[in-house]
Design a protein around this motif. Structure first.
Motif, short mmCIF file in Angstrom:
data_model
loop_
_atom_site.label_atom_id
_atom_site.label_comp_id
_atom_site.label_asym_id
_atom_site.label_seq_id
_atom_site.Cartn_x
_atom_site.Cartn_y
_atom_site.Cartn_z
N ALA A 40 9.90 -2.82 7.77
CA ALA A 40 8.83 -3.87 7.97
C ALA A 40 8.76 -4.66 6.68
CB ALA A 40 7.58 -3.13 8.09
N GLY A 41 9.31 -4.38 5.60
CA GLY A 41 9.17 -5.12 4.47
C GLY A 41 7.67 -5.26 3.70
N ALA A 42 6.99 -4.17 3.94
CA ALA A 42 5.74 -4.05 3.43
C ALA A 42 5.65 -4.02 1.97
CB ALA A 42 4.96 -2.85 4.05
N LYS A 43 4.61 -4.73 1.27
CA LYS A 43 4.30 -4.73 -0.03
C LYS A 43 3.27 -3.67 -0.06
CE LYS A 43 6.71 -7.99 -1.54
NZ LYS A 43 8.06 -7.69 -2.08
N VAL A 44 3.06 -2.82 -1.00
CA VAL A 44 2.34 -1.63 -1.23
C VAL A 44 1.43 -1.50 -2.28
CG1 VAL A 44 2.03 1.14 -1.00
CG2 VAL A 44 3.91 -0.26 0.52
N VAL A 45 0.39 -1.24 -2.51
CA VAL A 45 -0.50 -0.83 -3.56
C VAL A 45 -0.73 0.34 -3.51
CG1 VAL A 45 -2.68 -1.66 -4.95
CG2 VAL A 45 -1.30 -3.35 -3.68
N VAL A 46 -0.51 1.10 -4.46
CA VAL A 46 -1.03 2.68 -4.61
C VAL A 46 -1.76 2.66 -5.50
CG1 VAL A 46 -0.30 5.01 -5.03
CG2 VAL A 46 1.43 3.51 -3.67
N VAL A 47 -3.26 3.49 -5.12
CA VAL A 47 -4.36 3.56 -6.20
C VAL A 47 -4.41 4.83 -6.33
CG1 VAL A 47 -6.87 3.03 -6.61
CG2 VAL A 47 -5.44 1.55 -5.26
N SER A 48 -4.32 5.28 -7.48
CA SER A 48 -4.21 6.62 -7.78
C SER A 48 -5.36 7.11 -8.93
CB SER A 48 -2.67 6.86 -8.50
OG SER A 48 -2.89 8.43 -9.08
N ARG A 49 -5.83 8.16 -8.70
CA ARG A 49 -7.03 8.70 -9.48
C ARG A 49 -6.56 9.71 -10.52
NH1 ARG A 49 -12.84 10.15 -6.55
NH2 ARG A 49 -13.98 10.14 -8.34
N ASN A 50 -7.57 9.91 -11.59
CA ASN A 50 -7.24 11.08 -12.55
C ASN A 50 -7.35 12.38 -11.61
OD1 ASN A 50 -8.75 13.23 -13.85
ND2 ASN A 50 -7.81 12.05 -15.64
N PRO A 51 -6.54 13.23 -11.56
CA PRO A 51 -6.50 14.61 -10.82
C PRO A 51 -7.73 15.21 -10.92
CG PRO A 51 -4.70 14.78 -12.05
CD PRO A 51 -5.13 13.23 -12.44
#
Length: 119
Positions: A40-51
């Protein structure tokens, strides 16, 4: 449950045929359950939090939901549940590993992921 999520597609009964396709999809899904195909050619923003922050938040979330019937200590939550991935969202480490592998691999994810982290 997960079955309904894996069978869902953005255009399936959620949008009239005259509306434009979705431009943004927000999900907590692990990589293998993402609601789009690699082509699909998606652009992705991964938001990661301190474990550690994520664990404390999930602990309080579990205490606040009566249906979970969880009343044990934080120590029990950390050792018996969170570290083993036996919580509502699954394993923190597996979730991050899936998205990281997508981002650093040679496939469609290479160059299409922005990874943002916060504490």
């Amino acid at each position: 449950g997960v079955e309904a999520f894996t069978e869902w597609t953005p255009d399936q009964d959620t949008q009239p045929s005259t509306s434009p396709p979705r431009r943004v999809i927000k999900t907590h899904a692990p990589f293998q359950l993402r609601p789009w195909s690699e082509q699909a050619g998606a652009k992705v923003v991964v938001v990661s939090r301190n474990p550690g922050d994520a664990c404390v938040s999930m602990y309080h979330h579990s205490l606040d939901i009566p249906a979970f019937r969880y009343y044990a200590s934080f120590s029990h939550f950390w050792h018996a549940l969170y570290k083993r991935g036996l919580v509502e969202h699954g394993c923190f480490w597996d979730w991050h590993s899936g998205w990281y592998n997508y981002m650093t691999g040679a496939g469609a994810g290479a160059g299409s992921v922005l990874w943002v982290k916060f504490e």
